[in-house]
Scaffold this active site. Structure first.
Site, PDB file in Angstrom:
ATOM      1  N   SER A 120      43.321 -36.384  69.190  1.00  0.00           N
ATOM      2  CA  SER A 120      44.174 -37.160  70.097  1.00  0.00           C
ATOM      3  C   SER A 120      43.390 -37.755  71.244  1.00  0.00           C
ATOM      4  O   SER A 120      43.890 -38.626  71.944  1.00  0.00           O
ATOM      5  CB  SER A 120      45.229 -36.246  70.730  1.00  0.00           C
ATOM      6  OG  SER A 120      45.938 -35.544  69.780  1.00  0.00           O
ATOM      7  N   HIS A 141      43.886 -41.646  64.006  1.00  0.00           N
ATOM      8  CA  HIS A 141      44.823 -40.900  64.843  1.00  0.00           C
ATOM      9  C   HIS A 141      46.272 -41.224  64.449  1.00  0.00           C
ATOM     10  O   HIS A 141      46.798 -42.274  64.801  1.00  0.00           O
ATOM     11  CB  HIS A 141      44.563 -41.239  66.316  1.00  0.00           C
ATOM     12  CG  HIS A 141      45.424 -40.518  67.281  1.00  0.00           C
ATOM     13  ND1 HIS A 141      45.806 -41.042  68.489  1.00  0.00           N
ATOM     14  CD2 HIS A 141      46.013 -39.288  67.217  1.00  0.00           C
ATOM     15  CE1 HIS A 141      46.575 -40.182  69.126  1.00  0.00           C
ATOM     16  NE2 HIS A 141      46.715 -39.118  68.373  1.00  0.00           N
ATOM     17  N   GLU A 153      46.191 -45.137  65.116  1.00  0.00           N
ATOM     18  CA  GLU A 153      45.131 -45.684  65.972  1.00  0.00           C
ATOM     19  C   GLU A 153      43.822 -45.457  65.221  1.00  0.00           C
ATOM     20  O   GLU A 153      43.504 -44.320  64.874  1.00  0.00           O
ATOM     21  CB  GLU A 153      45.088 -44.867  67.276  1.00  0.00           C
ATOM     22  CG  GLU A 153      45.381 -45.627  68.529  1.00  0.00           C
ATOM     23  CD  GLU A 153      45.266 -44.753  69.787  1.00  0.00           C
ATOM     24  OE1 GLU A 153      45.299 -43.515  69.714  1.00  0.00           O
ATOM     25  OE2 GLU A 153      45.148 -45.344  70.852  1.00  0.00           O
ATOM     26  N   ASN A 191      47.050 -41.798  74.196  1.00  0.00           N
ATOM     27  CA  ASN A 191      47.144 -40.648  75.104  1.00  0.00           C
ATOM     28  C   ASN A 191      46.588 -40.907  76.500  1.00  0.00           C
ATOM     29  O   ASN A 191      46.865 -40.153  77.419  1.00  0.00           O
ATOM     30  CB  ASN A 191      46.498 -39.424  74.466  1.00  0.00           C
ATOM     31  CG  ASN A 191      47.458 -38.816  73.470  1.00  0.00           C
ATOM     32  OD1 ASN A 191      48.636 -38.634  73.771  1.00  0.00           O
ATOM     33  ND2 ASN A 191      46.994 -38.551  72.268  1.00  0.00           N
TER      34      ASN A 191
HETATM   35  P1  NAI Z   1      48.546 -27.165  64.960  1.00  0.00           P
HETATM   36  O1  NAI Z   1      48.269 -26.071  65.913  1.00  0.00           O
HETATM   37  O2  NAI Z   1      49.935 -27.354  64.448  1.00  0.00           O
HETATM   38  O3  NAI Z   1      47.595 -27.034  63.651  1.00  0.00           O
HETATM   39  C1  NAI Z   1      46.211 -26.841  63.703  1.00  0.00           C
HETATM   40  C2  NAI Z   1      45.791 -26.119  62.428  1.00  0.00           C
HETATM   41  O4  NAI Z   1      44.369 -26.122  62.331  1.00  0.00           O
HETATM   42  C3  NAI Z   1      46.246 -24.650  62.372  1.00  0.00           C
HETATM   43  O5  NAI Z   1      46.936 -24.414  61.158  1.00  0.00           O
HETATM   44  C4  NAI Z   1      44.920 -23.870  62.436  1.00  0.00           C
HETATM   45  O6  NAI Z   1      44.933 -22.676  61.688  1.00  0.00           O
HETATM   46  C5  NAI Z   1      43.957 -24.880  61.820  1.00  0.00           C
HETATM   47  N1  NAI Z   1      42.552 -24.656  62.180  1.00  0.00           N
HETATM   48  C6  NAI Z   1      42.022 -24.345  63.396  1.00  0.00           C
HETATM   49  N2  NAI Z   1      40.678 -24.254  63.309  1.00  0.00           N
HETATM   50  C7  NAI Z   1      40.350 -24.515  62.029  1.00  0.00           C
HETATM   51  C8  NAI Z   1      39.114 -24.591  61.313  1.00  0.00           C
HETATM   52  N3  NAI Z   1      37.953 -24.387  61.912  1.00  0.00           N
HETATM   53  N4  NAI Z   1      39.155 -24.895  59.998  1.00  0.00           N
HETATM   54  C9  NAI Z   1      40.323 -25.129  59.366  1.00  0.00           C
HETATM   55  N5  NAI Z   1      41.526 -25.078  59.994  1.00  0.00           N
HETATM   56  C10 NAI Z   1      41.531 -24.775  61.300  1.00  0.00           C
HETATM   57  O7  NAI Z   1      48.006 -28.504  65.672  1.00  0.00           O
HETATM   58  P2  NAI Z   1      48.447 -30.023  65.413  1.00  0.00           P
HETATM   59  O8  NAI Z   1      49.535 -30.378  66.361  1.00  0.00           O
HETATM   60  O9  NAI Z   1      48.623 -30.240  63.968  1.00  0.00           O
HETATM   61  O10 NAI Z   1      47.155 -30.796  65.944  1.00  0.00           O
HETATM   62  C11 NAI Z   1      45.993 -30.922  65.151  1.00  0.00           C
HETATM   63  C12 NAI Z   1      45.148 -32.082  65.649  1.00  0.00           C
HETATM   64  O11 NAI Z   1      45.932 -33.288  65.613  1.00  0.00           O
HETATM   65  C13 NAI Z   1      44.631 -31.934  67.074  1.00  0.00           C
HETATM   66  O12 NAI Z   1      43.363 -32.531  67.167  1.00  0.00           O
HETATM   67  C14 NAI Z   1      45.647 -32.745  67.870  1.00  0.00           C
HETATM   68  O13 NAI Z   1      45.135 -33.224  69.083  1.00  0.00           O
HETATM   69  C15 NAI Z   1      45.933 -33.889  66.906  1.00  0.00           C
HETATM   70  N6  NAI Z   1      47.203 -34.582  67.098  1.00  0.00           N
HETATM   71  C16 NAI Z   1      48.333 -33.874  67.433  1.00  0.00           C
HETATM   72  C17 NAI Z   1      49.525 -34.553  67.628  1.00  0.00           C
HETATM   73  C18 NAI Z   1      50.765 -33.788  67.990  1.00  0.00           C
HETATM   74  O14 NAI Z   1      51.776 -34.421  68.364  1.00  0.00           O
HETATM   75  N7  NAI Z   1      50.782 -32.477  67.909  1.00  0.00           N
HETATM   76  C19 NAI Z   1      49.639 -36.006  67.473  1.00  0.00           C
HETATM   77  C20 NAI Z   1      48.418 -36.639  67.035  1.00  0.00           C
HETATM   78  C21 NAI Z   1      47.240 -35.930  66.884  1.00  0.00           C
END
Ligand code: NAI
Length: 284
Positions: A120, A141, A153, A191
């Site tokens: 993000s 993104h 994005e 963001n």
């Molecule tokens: P989340 O917390 O729902 O999921 C993250 C997942 O990654 C978890 O299942 C975790 O176990 C896994 N994980 C962590 N370290 C790992 C590794 N080394 N290898 C494999 N898996 C690993 O988080 P979310 O919301 O899905 O965010 C993920 C990414 O997307 C972040 O970079 C965030 O900034 C970005 N993002 C989030 C948005 C949102 O609205 N939540 C919108 C757009 C982008």
């Protein structure tokens, strides 16, 4: 550049959404996370989303089965990414975790593979620099929820090649999304503008200017936002919001981006929003 095989790293809310739209668009998808349980949870979320589409008559049952067949969970990173044409990384918003992962992916993936990050706010150029293929690294993104939101994005790192940029733009269109080109600066466009607004809403709550419902109501009714900023923060995840504010603060060195202490406090309490059942609001 032909993209048939996608690997998605991280089966959380974003990773599961990205895997779903890619499988629906006909790509063969491998979904990877740290444990079997997390991979299974991600796949279960996708199966439920698709089942709801079938219930609503928007998808045939046959198609549902075909989409799930194109989707495979894989907890072994080498098996997950060894044949990928593109990897889309969607793990926690932490630069050290992402750079470690990109270093490993660079060693595992075929030479032609594109390594994309769904970050993000973090610098694509810095993530690319830990690999031996910075021209193949790019930001892709997606917005949350991925199956619904139209924008992707597309972020050019300093070294991203034109061919890779065009391949990712075309892929975004194939997934039914509208790509928008942005350069690599903290928070990109989405963001850089959204998160200071959310942070300011949290400051307004912290300073007692109004209660949470009032803050959300003003922005919904007054500005025609579909969701108030505190509801949106819960939806995004308060940990992710804090990571993004820290990236803006550090990246620009400007105090206007300092994260609100109330946001820090909620994250320390483990109140991360919808995903943990409690943030500014509580969820069942
Ligand atoms: P989340 O917390 O729902 O999921 C993250 C997942 O990654 C978890 O299942 C975790 O176990 C896994 N994980 C962590 N370290 C790992 C590794 N080394 N290898 C494999 N898996 C690993 O988080 P979310 O919301 O899905 O965010 C993920 C990414 O997307 C972040 O970079 C965030 O900034 C970005 N993002 C989030 C948005 C949102 O609205 N939540 C919108 C757009 C982008």
């Amino acid at each position: 550049m032909s993209i048939q095989q996608m690997t998605v790293i991280g089966a959380g809310q974003m990773g599961a959404g990205i895997a779903q739209v890619a499988a629906q668009a006909g790509l063969s998808v491998r979904l990877h996370d740290l444990s079997e349980k997390q991979v299974e949870q991600g796949i279960a979320v996708i199966a439920n989303n698709l089942a709801r589409q079938v219930e609503k008559g928007r998808m045939e049952e046959r198609e549902w089965a075909a989409v799930l067949e194109r989707l495979q969970g894989e907890v072994d990173l080498e098996k997950a990414a060894g044949q990928a044409d593109i990897v889309v990384e969607a793990v926690v918003e932490n630069l050290a975790v992402k750079t470690d992962l990109f270093r490993r992916l660079d060693a595992i993936c075929p030479a032609h593979a594109i390594l994309a990050s769904n970050t993000s706010s973090l610098p694509i150029t810095e993530i690319a620099a830990v690999t031996k293929r910075p021209e193949h690294v790019i930001g892709m993104h997606f917005m949350n929820p991925v199956p619904v939101m139209k924008l992707v994005e597309v972020i050019r790192g300093l070294a991203t090649s034109e061919a890779v940029f065009q391949a990712v733009e075309a892929l975004a269109r194939d997934l039914g999304k509208t790509p928008v080109e942005v350069n690599d600066f903290p928070g990109f466009i989405s963001n850089r503008i959204l998160m200071p607004m959310i942070n300011e809403a949290i400051y307004a709550l912290y300073e007692g200017v109004a209660d949470k419902e009032a803050i959300d109501e003003v922005m919904k009714l007054g500005m025609n936002h579909p969701m108030g900023p505190l509801t949106l923060a819960d939806f995004i995840g308060l940990d992710t919001c804090l990571f993004i504010m820290e990236t803006l603060h550090e990246g620009f060195g400007d105090s206007k981006y300092r994260p609100c202490p109330l946001l820090r406090k909620y994250v320390k309490a483990g109140w991360l929003g919808r995903k943990t059942g409690r943030g500014f609001y509580t969820y069942e």
